[in-house]
Design a protein around this motif. Structure first.
Motif, PDB file in Angstrom:
ATOM      1  N   ARG A 100       0.856  -1.191   0.000  1.00 49.16           N
ATOM      2  CA  ARG A 100       0.000   0.000   0.000  1.00 49.16           C
ATOM      3  C   ARG A 100       0.888   1.236   0.000  1.00 49.16           C
ATOM      4  NH1 ARG A 100      -2.000   3.647   3.711  1.00 49.16           N
ATOM      5  NH2 ARG A 100      -4.121   4.419   3.385  1.00 49.16           N
ATOM      6  N   GLU A 117       2.234   4.758   0.684  1.00 50.03           N
ATOM      7  CA  GLU A 117       2.051   5.767   1.717  1.00 50.03           C
ATOM      8  C   GLU A 117       1.757   7.135   1.106  1.00 50.03           C
ATOM      9  OE1 GLU A 117       1.998   5.395   5.036  1.00 50.03           O
ATOM     10  OE2 GLU A 117       2.164   3.233   4.762  1.00 50.03           O
ATOM     11  N   TRP A 159      -3.382   0.571  -3.297  1.00 47.91           N
ATOM     12  CA  TRP A 159      -2.705  -0.722  -3.203  1.00 47.91           C
ATOM     13  C   TRP A 159      -2.091  -1.074  -4.554  1.00 47.91           C
ATOM     14  CZ3 TRP A 159      -1.721  -3.580   1.055  1.00 47.91           C
ATOM     15  CH2 TRP A 159      -2.422  -3.236   2.223  1.00 47.91           C
ATOM     16  N   TRP A 207       2.781  -0.480   3.995  1.00 48.78           N
ATOM     17  CA  TRP A 207       2.073  -1.681   4.412  1.00 48.78           C
ATOM     18  C   TRP A 207       2.418  -2.782   3.410  1.00 48.78           C
ATOM     19  CZ3 TRP A 207      -3.385  -1.396   6.894  1.00 48.78           C
ATOM     20  CH2 TRP A 207      -3.371  -0.478   7.948  1.00 48.78           C
ATOM     21  N   ASP A 208       2.868  -3.891   3.922  1.00 51.62           N
ATOM     22  CA  ASP A 208       3.405  -4.940   3.052  1.00 51.62           C
ATOM     23  C   ASP A 208       2.691  -6.267   3.327  1.00 51.62           C
ATOM     24  OD1 ASP A 208       4.878  -6.550   1.423  1.00 51.62           O
ATOM     25  OD2 ASP A 208       6.799  -6.209   2.405  1.00 51.62           O
TER      26      ASP A 208
END
Length: 353
Positions: free
Chosen positions: A61, A63, A68, A112-113
């Motif tokens: 995601r 930043e 996404w 976010w991974d």
């Protein structure tokens, strides 16, 4: 025999011992930690400068935009070879190769991974292997009358193993009255660890990932055991923690030493499970890969020393690989046994004073 084959493939990747001598540089950290670390691709081998690997899906995601992104990990590597990022994302080698996003102001952040990494894919493979094994066994029992025919071959071996763990370990450790609700979890944990360890000994896909040497995985397994212990412990268990059967000055104000120790024990039990499994599996792989590194170090010095160290390292790796087969079962058994013992301690019988 995983690391014996890895060593041979790595040696084939060198054009000659002379090249190793000329460069006089052996990246031991890459040989040891590189093969044990999680990754966004499934590396198989390297021939010269050609890397043979399976790229895995990257799901991150942004930043910057909040959107996404889903793409192959090979896109980032191709962009890096061309000297730029892919959609703002790149592998940060200073942070163990994790994906980072480069913002417009030049700073970098960890997005976010939710990517499908090597360890994640290995876990999925283990799950599918377990489903295939136990559904095939269930299909045999469905088609045969066990009162007239005993299972043979693979099904018979699985029945023997399941009943050994179920009756001799789980039931005896927890107790006849309380073991039934915990048996499915403990059997699942045993076979998950066992199959994961065995697949980790395979040289190439679909094996080779160091899943139980990943502390995140062992942390989750230990957390499941901690929840099983403390969510379903009986009143006597909690009484022994907050008001143990010791002299009053050890469990009441102002000292209250024993309740503090017992509360601390709630965390130390799963911590011991986590570290024991993680350290043993990681140590075994690290030792074998260290012997692999010795081969390259020897050849980087001279051919005579390289030949001697190769023979010595090969013998030691053969011994360690044989030992790893035993350790694969032992660690699964020990984790299950300790989990069962800790769960059994959470169901003490009430004793009349």
């Amino acid at each position: 025999m995983k690391y014996l084959l890895v060593s041979l493939l790595l040696l084939l990747g060198l054009s000659s011992p002379v090249n190793a001598t000329a460069s006089n540089s052996v990246d031991v950290k890459e040989i040891v930690l590189g093969h044990m670390a999680d990754a966004y691709e499934w590396h198989i081998t390297t021939f010269g400068k050609t890397h043979v690997s399976i790229p895995l899906p990257v799901i991150v995601r942004s930043e910057a935009t909040g959107a996404w992104h889903c793409f192959s990990s090979s896109r980032i590597e191709e962009a890096a070879e061309e000297g730029h990022d892919y959609q703002g994302f790149y592998f940060n080698e200073a942070k163990n190769g994790k994906i980072y996003e480069r913002l417009s102001d030049g700073s970098s952040v960890r997005p976010w991974d939710l990517s499908i990494t090597k360890s994640v894919l290995q876990i999925w493979i283990v799950v599918f292997v377990m489903l295939a094994i136990f559904l095939s066994c269930a299909r045999w029992y469905k088609k045969h009358d066990v009162t007239r025919e005993s299972p043979r071959g693979f099904v018979g071996m699985m029945e023997m193993l399941v009943m050994t763990i179920h009756d001799d370990l789980i039931k005896d450790s927890i107790g006849e009255k309380h073991y039934r609700p915990y048996a499915p979890y403990l059997l699942t944990a045993f076979f998950f660890i066992l199959i994961t360890n065995l697949l980790g000994l395979l040289p190439v896909f679909p094996g080779g990932a160091n899943v139980t040497g990943n502390i995140n995985v062992t942390f989750f397994l230990a957390l499941c055991t901690m929840l099983a212990i403390n969510l379903f412990g009986n009143k006597e268990y909690w009484k022994e923690i907050f008001w143990p059967d010791v002299p009053a000055f050890l469990k009441a104000y102002p000292v209250a030493i024993m309740p503090v120790i017992e509360l601390f024990g709630i965390l130390t039990k799963p911590f011991a499970l986590m570290i024991r499994l993680f350290a043993n599996m990681m140590a075994g792989h690290a030792i074998i890969l260290s012997f692999t590194a010795i081969i390259f170090i020897g050849w980087s010095l001279n051919a005579v020393l390289g030949s001697g160290l190769t023979l010595l390292s090969f013998v030691m790796m053969l011994f360690m690989n044989c030992l790893e087969f035993l350790v694969a079962f032992i660690q699964a058994y020990v984790f299950t046994m300790l989990s069962a013992v800790f769960i059994g301690l959470a169901h003490p019988e009430h004793h009349e004073g």
